[in-house]
Design an enzyme around this catalytic site. Structure first.
Site, PDB file in Angstrom:
ATOM      1  N   CYS A  75       0.870  -1.177   0.000  1.00 27.74           N
ATOM      2  CA  CYS A  75       0.000   0.000   0.000  1.00 27.74           C
ATOM      3  C   CYS A  75       0.907   1.227   0.000  1.00 27.74           C
ATOM      4  CB  CYS A  75      -0.888  -0.030   1.235  1.00 27.74           C
ATOM      5  SG  CYS A  75      -1.877   1.457   1.441  1.00 27.74           S
ATOM      6  N   CYS A 199      -5.207   6.243  -3.498  1.00 32.07           N
ATOM      7  CA  CYS A 199      -4.535   4.941  -3.477  1.00 32.07           C
ATOM      8  C   CYS A 199      -3.138   5.158  -4.045  1.00 32.07           C
ATOM      9  CB  CYS A 199      -5.311   3.928  -4.320  1.00 32.07           C
ATOM     10  SG  CYS A 199      -4.441   2.360  -4.524  1.00 32.07           S
TER      11      CYS A 199
END
Length: 258
Positions: A75, A199
């Site tokens: 991530c 993101c």
């Protein structure tokens, strides 16, 4: 098992995470507990939960869980937030290295702006004008117009749950070119199973598709939660020296009963 844990809440361009210093390895890594902590009504709330742990070869280790309680792939914004957290814990001064599920990462901090090095990307697959690549997590990138009004949840959910991606899952990025040096990206994230405000690996994937075959080495990426910047060098089909840059901030801290 500890009954009460101290936690910290961080956000990077609106992508928010529960952060826990787990260098003592006391945190119970149970799916139900992690899912509850990430719940926005019954827990702390977050797109994911990240543990900071010790690592023999680098300054620290990143262990990342999606809000559904499952350990997940890299991530990018979470990595940036973890670097900010490690800096807050005085683990490093201005440059660091850490390890994550996809390997080694370098990072630096400057006035609250965190820059982390992402893994090299060997190939971008063209699927009839849509693109597939892995920037530490698998991503699908497609270009659209009028992204402000686009049905991101509906279309992202459809692609993510299509026959090709249903089992493994994929993050779906919708991209609009704003100018020669800026794109706007909105992402439907697997594991969260919803659109997020940002993101990091998705912004990186979208930027690489945009930069492909251009002579540019960076692009500004607008997301719902703010602005990021991606730097990359092209070597044939491969992208190297990829960096993701943007703000990461501590929002609050507290203690919670497990």
């Amino acid at each position: 098992m500890q009954n009460t844990i101290e936690f910290f809440k961080y956000q990077g361009t609106g992508n928010d995470f529960v952060m826990i210093d787990n260098r003592d390895e006391q945190f119970p890594k149970e799916k139900e507990i992690i899912e509850k902590l990430c719940d926005r009504r019954f827990g702390i709330g977050g797109d994911g939960l990240i543990l900071l742990e010790t690592d023999e070869k680098t300054d620290f280790k990143m262990v990342y869980y999606n809000s559904d309680g499952n350990e997940s792939t890299m991530c990018g914004n979470g990595g940036r937030c973890l670097v900010a957290f490690a800096h807050f814990l005085d683990i490093f001064e201005d440059q660091t290295t850490f390890t994550a599920i996809d390997g080694l990462h370098e990072a630096q901090i400057n006035n609250g702006i965190i820059k982390i090095k992402m893994i090299d990307v060997d190939s971008i697959k063209n699927r009839e004008g849509n693109f597939e690549l892995n920037t530490g997590s698998p991503h699908y990138v497609t270009f659209v117009e009028m992204l402000n009004n686009y049905k991101v949840f509906e279309n992202g959910n459809k692609i993510r749950n299509s026959a090709s991606y249903r089992q493994e899952g994929i993050n779906v990025n919708f991209v609009e070119e704003i100018s020669a040096d800026q794109i706007f990206v909105r992402t439907y994230e697997r594991g969260v199973e919803d659109e997020t405000f940002s993101c990091g690996t998705g912004a990186t994937a979208s930027a690489l598709v945009f930069l492909k075959d251009k002579n540019e080495t960076s692009v500004n990426v607008k997301v719902l939660g703010g602005n990021l910047k991606v730097y990359a060098e092209q070597d044939g089909e491969t992208f190297k020296n990829i960096w993701l840059e943007g703000p990461a901030k501590q929002v609050f801290k507290g203690k919670i009963n497990l």
